[in-house]
Write a protein that holds these residues in place. Structure first.
Motif, PDB file in Angstrom:
ATOM      1  N   LYS A  98      34.656  36.371 -19.205  1.00 52.62           N
ATOM      2  CA  LYS A  98      33.757  36.355 -18.049  1.00 52.62           C
ATOM      3  C   LYS A  98      34.217  37.317 -16.953  1.00 52.62           C
ATOM      4  CE  LYS A  98      36.065  32.404 -15.853  1.00 52.62           C
ATOM      5  NZ  LYS A  98      35.874  31.017 -15.378  1.00 52.62           N
ATOM      6  N   GLU A  99      35.490  37.747 -16.995  1.00 49.76           N
ATOM      7  CA  GLU A  99      35.997  38.646 -15.972  1.00 49.76           C
ATOM      8  C   GLU A  99      35.906  40.114 -16.382  1.00 49.76           C
ATOM      9  OE1 GLU A  99      39.907  37.480 -14.935  1.00 49.76           O
ATOM     10  OE2 GLU A  99      39.369  35.430 -14.412  1.00 49.76           O
ATOM     11  N   ILE A 100      35.410  40.371 -17.599  1.00 45.69           N
ATOM     12  CA  ILE A 100      35.315  41.736 -18.081  1.00 45.69           C
ATOM     13  C   ILE A 100      33.899  42.256 -17.865  1.00 45.69           C
ATOM     14  CG2 ILE A 100      35.512  43.227 -20.105  1.00 45.69           C
ATOM     15  CD1 ILE A 100      37.437  41.180 -21.266  1.00 45.69           C
ATOM     16  N   ASN A 101      33.777  43.365 -17.187  1.00 47.68           N
ATOM     17  CA  ASN A 101      32.460  43.935 -16.935  1.00 47.68           C
ATOM     18  C   ASN A 101      31.904  44.596 -18.188  1.00 47.68           C
ATOM     19  OD1 ASN A 101      32.556  43.219 -14.198  1.00 47.68           O
ATOM     20  ND2 ASN A 101      33.699  45.085 -13.701  1.00 47.68           N
ATOM     21  N   LYS A 102      30.627  44.435 -18.414  1.00 50.18           N
ATOM     22  CA  LYS A 102      29.988  45.084 -19.549  1.00 50.18           C
ATOM     23  C   LYS A 102      30.069  46.595 -19.393  1.00 50.18           C
ATOM     24  CE  LYS A 102      26.683  41.418 -20.694  1.00 50.18           C
ATOM     25  NZ  LYS A 102      25.267  41.100 -20.885  1.00 50.18           N
ATOM     26  N   GLY A 103      30.109  47.291 -20.505  1.00 54.04           N
ATOM     27  CA  GLY A 103      30.160  48.741 -20.477  1.00 54.04           C
ATOM     28  C   GLY A 103      31.556  49.304 -20.444  1.00 54.04           C
ATOM     29  N   GLN A 104      32.554  48.443 -20.255  1.00 54.21           N
ATOM     30  CA  GLN A 104      33.921  48.930 -20.262  1.00 54.21           C
ATOM     31  C   GLN A 104      34.349  49.255 -21.695  1.00 54.21           C
ATOM     32  OE1 GLN A 104      36.956  47.080 -17.962  1.00 54.21           O
ATOM     33  NE2 GLN A 104      35.517  46.207 -16.495  1.00 54.21           N
ATOM     34  N   PRO A 161      32.722  41.231 -24.838  1.00 59.31           N
ATOM     35  CA  PRO A 161      31.355  40.943 -24.390  1.00 59.31           C
ATOM     36  C   PRO A 161      30.353  41.941 -24.952  1.00 59.31           C
ATOM     37  CG  PRO A 161      32.575  42.027 -22.648  1.00 59.31           C
ATOM     38  CD  PRO A 161      33.571  41.748 -23.741  1.00 59.31           C
ATOM     39  N   SER A 162      29.120  41.490 -25.126  1.00 59.89           N
ATOM     40  CA  SER A 162      28.055  42.377 -25.581  1.00 59.89           C
ATOM     41  C   SER A 162      27.864  43.514 -24.587  1.00 59.89           C
ATOM     42  CB  SER A 162      26.741  41.596 -25.729  1.00 59.89           C
ATOM     43  OG  SER A 162      26.868  40.590 -26.706  1.00 59.89           O
ATOM     44  N   LYS A 215      24.789  45.094 -30.811  1.00 58.97           N
ATOM     45  CA  LYS A 215      24.969  44.555 -29.462  1.00 58.97           C
ATOM     46  C   LYS A 215      25.965  45.363 -28.641  1.00 58.97           C
ATOM     47  CE  LYS A 215      24.010  39.801 -30.922  1.00 58.97           C
ATOM     48  NZ  LYS A 215      24.584  38.444 -31.102  1.00 58.97           N
ATOM     49  N   ASN A 216      26.628  46.324 -29.275  1.00 59.19           N
ATOM     50  CA  ASN A 216      27.632  47.140 -28.612  1.00 59.19           C
ATOM     51  C   ASN A 216      27.483  48.589 -29.046  1.00 59.19           C
ATOM     52  OD1 ASN A 216      29.537  44.917 -27.407  1.00 59.19           O
ATOM     53  ND2 ASN A 216      29.230  44.297 -29.527  1.00 59.19           N
TER      54      ASN A 216
END
Length: 256
Positions: A98-104, A161-162, A215-216
Motif C-alpha cells: 500500500k506504500e508503493i506508488n504505481k508506475g514505479q 502492485p498492478s 496488469k503491468n
C-alpha cells in the motif's frame, strides 16, 4: 569401501543433490565440461545436503556431524538457528504494497528447480525496488522444472502492485520465449492448443502469468544461468533449498 549413492553439485549446469551419477539427469552430465565444477559423492542424502548447504552458505550455522557433537541442544532442534530464520532476519524487505506508488520500477529475478523432473521442485525470487530487496521461495512435490520457472515469475509479479514497470530476469528460455515470442498468447487465443494441434502444457500457470503481464508493463529478459550473476545464483539457491525440503505440498495443477 562405502559406495556413493548421492552426489552434491555445488557448481555445475544445475546445482543440487543427485541420486544417480550416470545418465542425462545424473550428476556427471551437470559437471562434465563445466569450467570449475564443484561436486562430491556421499553415501547418504543427509551428508550430501549438509555439504551442499555449507558450500552455499558458509556463514550460516549447520548441524554438527557425529564426530563434532557438543553439549547442549543440537542446532537442528533450535528453530532460532535454522537456515531459514538466520537468513530471513538479515533481509531488508520491501515497503508494504500500500506504500508503493504505481508506475514505479521493479527488478525481479526468478528461477525454478526440480531435483527430479518430474519430482520435488522449488522456486526462488528476488525483488529489487528503491534500494530494497525481498526474497521469496517455496516448493512442491511432484512437479516439473518448467512449472517451477513459471511459478517463480507468478509469485514475483503477484507481490507488486498492478501498473508497475518491471524488468524480469529468467534463465528459462521456455518462459522468456513463451512471452516475448507470443507463444502463450497464441495458445490462449486457440483454446490452449499449439500450431501442431497438441494441447499446450501448464495452461493454469500460463493463464495466470499472462493476466499479470497485462496488469503491468513487464519486460522479460533471458539471462544465462549459473554464469556468475549474483541474483540469478541466489534465486537458484532459494529454489534448490525449497525443492529439498520434506513435506512440500503436491502441485495440484501438474497433470503428469
Amino acid at each position: 569401501m562405502v559406495k556413493n549413492h548421492f552426489y552434491a553439485v555445488v557448481k555445475g549446469r544445475k546445482p543440487g543433490i543427485y541420486r544417480e551419477w550416470d545418465g542425462e539427469d545424473g550428476a556427471e552430465s551437470q559437471i562434465s565440461g563445466f569450467p570449475g565444477a564443484i561436486f562430491k559423492g556421499f553415501s547418504s542424502e543427509a551428508d550430501a545436503q549438509q555439504w551442499f548447504d555449507e558450500k552455499n552458505h558458509p556463514n550460516l550455522p549447520v548441524p554438527k556431524t557425529s564426530k563434532e557433537k557438543t553439549k547442549g541442544p543440537s542446532p537442528v532442534s533450535n528453530p532460532t538457528r535454522s537456515k531459514e530464520t538466520s537468513y530471513e532476519q538479515k533481509q531488508f524487505p520491501l515497503s508494504p504494497t500500500k506504500e508503493i506508488n504505481k508506475g514505479q520500477k521493479f527488478v525481479i529475478y526468478t528461477d525454478g528447480s526440480c531435483l527430479d523432473n518430474p519430482g520435488n521442485g522449488g522456486y526462488g525470487v528476488v525483488i529489487l525496488h528503491n534500494g530494497k530487496r525481498q526474497e521469496l521461495s517455496g516448493g512442491y512435490a511432484h512437479t516439473t522444472n518448467n512449472r517451477m520457472e513459471l511459478t517463480a515469475c507468478i509469485v514475483g509479479l503477484e507481490r507488486i502492485p498492478s501498473g508497475s514497470v518491471v524488468e524480469l530476469f529468467s534463465d528459462s528460455q521456455y518462459v522468456v520465449n513463451g512471452i516475448k515470442k507470443g507463444w502463450a498468447k497464441r495458445w490462449r487465443s486457440k483454446g490452449w492448443y499449439k500450431s501442431n494441434r497438441e494441447q499446450a502444457e501448464n495452461i493454469d500457470l500460463w493463464a495466470k502469468l499472462l493476466d499479470l503481464c497485462e496488469k503491468n508493463q513487464v519486460e522479460f529478459i533471458w539471462i544465462q544461468g549459473h554464469n556468475g550473476d549474483k541474483e540469478n545464483e541466489r534465486c537458484n539457491q532459494l529454489a534448490q533449498e525449497a525443492a529439498g525440503k520434506s513435506h512440500n505440498p503436491i502441485d495440484a495443477g501438474y497433470q503428469g
